[in-house]
Design a protein around this motif. Structure first.
Motif, PDB file in Angstrom:
ATOM      1  N   PHE A 142      33.647 -14.106 -25.240  1.00  0.00           N
ATOM      2  CA  PHE A 142      34.999 -14.626 -25.087  1.00  0.00           C
ATOM      3  C   PHE A 142      35.177 -15.898 -25.911  1.00  0.00           C
ATOM      4  CE2 PHE A 142      38.047 -17.233 -22.563  1.00  0.00           C
ATOM      5  CZ  PHE A 142      39.150 -16.422 -22.687  1.00  0.00           C
ATOM      6  N   SER A 185      39.849  -9.366 -19.155  1.00  0.00           N
ATOM      7  CA  SER A 185      40.364  -8.953 -20.457  1.00  0.00           C
ATOM      8  C   SER A 185      39.435  -7.981 -21.173  1.00  0.00           C
ATOM      9  CB  SER A 185      40.585 -10.176 -21.349  1.00  0.00           C
ATOM     10  OG  SER A 185      41.509 -11.040 -20.750  1.00  0.00           O
ATOM     11  N   GLY A 186      38.253  -7.749 -20.608  1.00  0.00           N
ATOM     12  CA  GLY A 186      37.347  -6.777 -21.196  1.00  0.00           C
ATOM     13  C   GLY A 186      36.174  -7.357 -21.955  1.00  0.00           C
ATOM     14  N   PHE A 187      36.069  -8.692 -22.005  1.00  0.00           N
ATOM     15  CA  PHE A 187      34.914  -9.293 -22.659  1.00  0.00           C
ATOM     16  C   PHE A 187      33.707  -9.153 -21.735  1.00  0.00           C
ATOM     17  CE2 PHE A 187      38.472 -11.323 -24.766  1.00  0.00           C
ATOM     18  CZ  PHE A 187      38.070 -11.284 -26.090  1.00  0.00           C
ATOM     19  N   GLU A 236      43.435  -6.695 -28.966  1.00  0.00           N
ATOM     20  CA  GLU A 236      44.118  -6.409 -27.698  1.00  0.00           C
ATOM     21  C   GLU A 236      43.530  -7.237 -26.555  1.00  0.00           C
ATOM     22  OE1 GLU A 236      46.965  -4.581 -27.290  1.00  0.00           O
ATOM     23  OE2 GLU A 236      46.847  -4.647 -29.474  1.00  0.00           O
ATOM     24  N   ARG A 237      42.229  -7.417 -26.550  1.00  0.00           N
ATOM     25  CA  ARG A 237      41.594  -8.243 -25.515  1.00  0.00           C
ATOM     26  C   ARG A 237      42.050  -9.689 -25.613  1.00  0.00           C
ATOM     27  NH1 ARG A 237      35.486  -5.705 -25.880  1.00  0.00           N
ATOM     28  NH2 ARG A 237      35.906  -3.931 -24.520  1.00  0.00           N
ATOM     29  N   THR A 273      39.357  -5.805 -29.951  1.00  0.00           N
ATOM     30  CA  THR A 273      39.206  -7.255 -29.818  1.00  0.00           C
ATOM     31  C   THR A 273      40.564  -7.948 -29.846  1.00  0.00           C
ATOM     32  OG1 THR A 273      37.034  -7.160 -30.852  1.00  0.00           O
ATOM     33  CG2 THR A 273      38.127  -9.299 -30.820  1.00  0.00           C
ATOM     34  N   ARG A 319      45.595  -9.965 -24.325  1.00  0.00           N
ATOM     35  CA  ARG A 319      45.591  -9.906 -22.856  1.00  0.00           C
ATOM     36  C   ARG A 319      45.130 -11.236 -22.261  1.00  0.00           C
ATOM     37  NH1 ARG A 319      47.220  -8.186 -18.024  1.00  0.00           N
ATOM     38  NH2 ARG A 319      45.543  -7.905 -16.554  1.00  0.00           N
ATOM     39  N   SER A 320      44.071 -11.792 -22.835  1.00  0.00           N
ATOM     40  CA  SER A 320      43.559 -13.053 -22.300  1.00  0.00           C
ATOM     41  C   SER A 320      44.563 -14.188 -22.514  1.00  0.00           C
ATOM     42  CB  SER A 320      42.200 -13.395 -22.907  1.00  0.00           C
ATOM     43  OG  SER A 320      42.297 -13.616 -24.286  1.00  0.00           O
TER      44      SER A 320
END
Length: 58
Positions: free
Chosen positions: A41, A33-35, A10-11, A8, A14-15
């Protein structure tokens, strides 16, 4: 730190990087971002006391 917490974090990093581009669509960034959904998000950004759109404005 658990794997989920690490992922989370890292996401979110990234976001935040992607949100620095004012031309980017917030929902697209969430997925990139992977959400898995915009709800997840926004949940994490509310924990930071701002939404993705508010972050872009800051």
């Amino acid at each position: 730190m658990t794997f989920i917490k690490f992922l989370t974090t890292e996401r979110i990093k990234r976001s935040e990087f992607l949100l620095s581009d004012q031309k980017a669509n917030v929902i697209d960034i969430a997925y990139d971002s992977g959400f898995s959904s915009k709800s997840w998000f926004y949940t994490f950004y509310y924990q930071k006391d701002c939404s993705g759109k508010q972050y872009v404005i800051l």
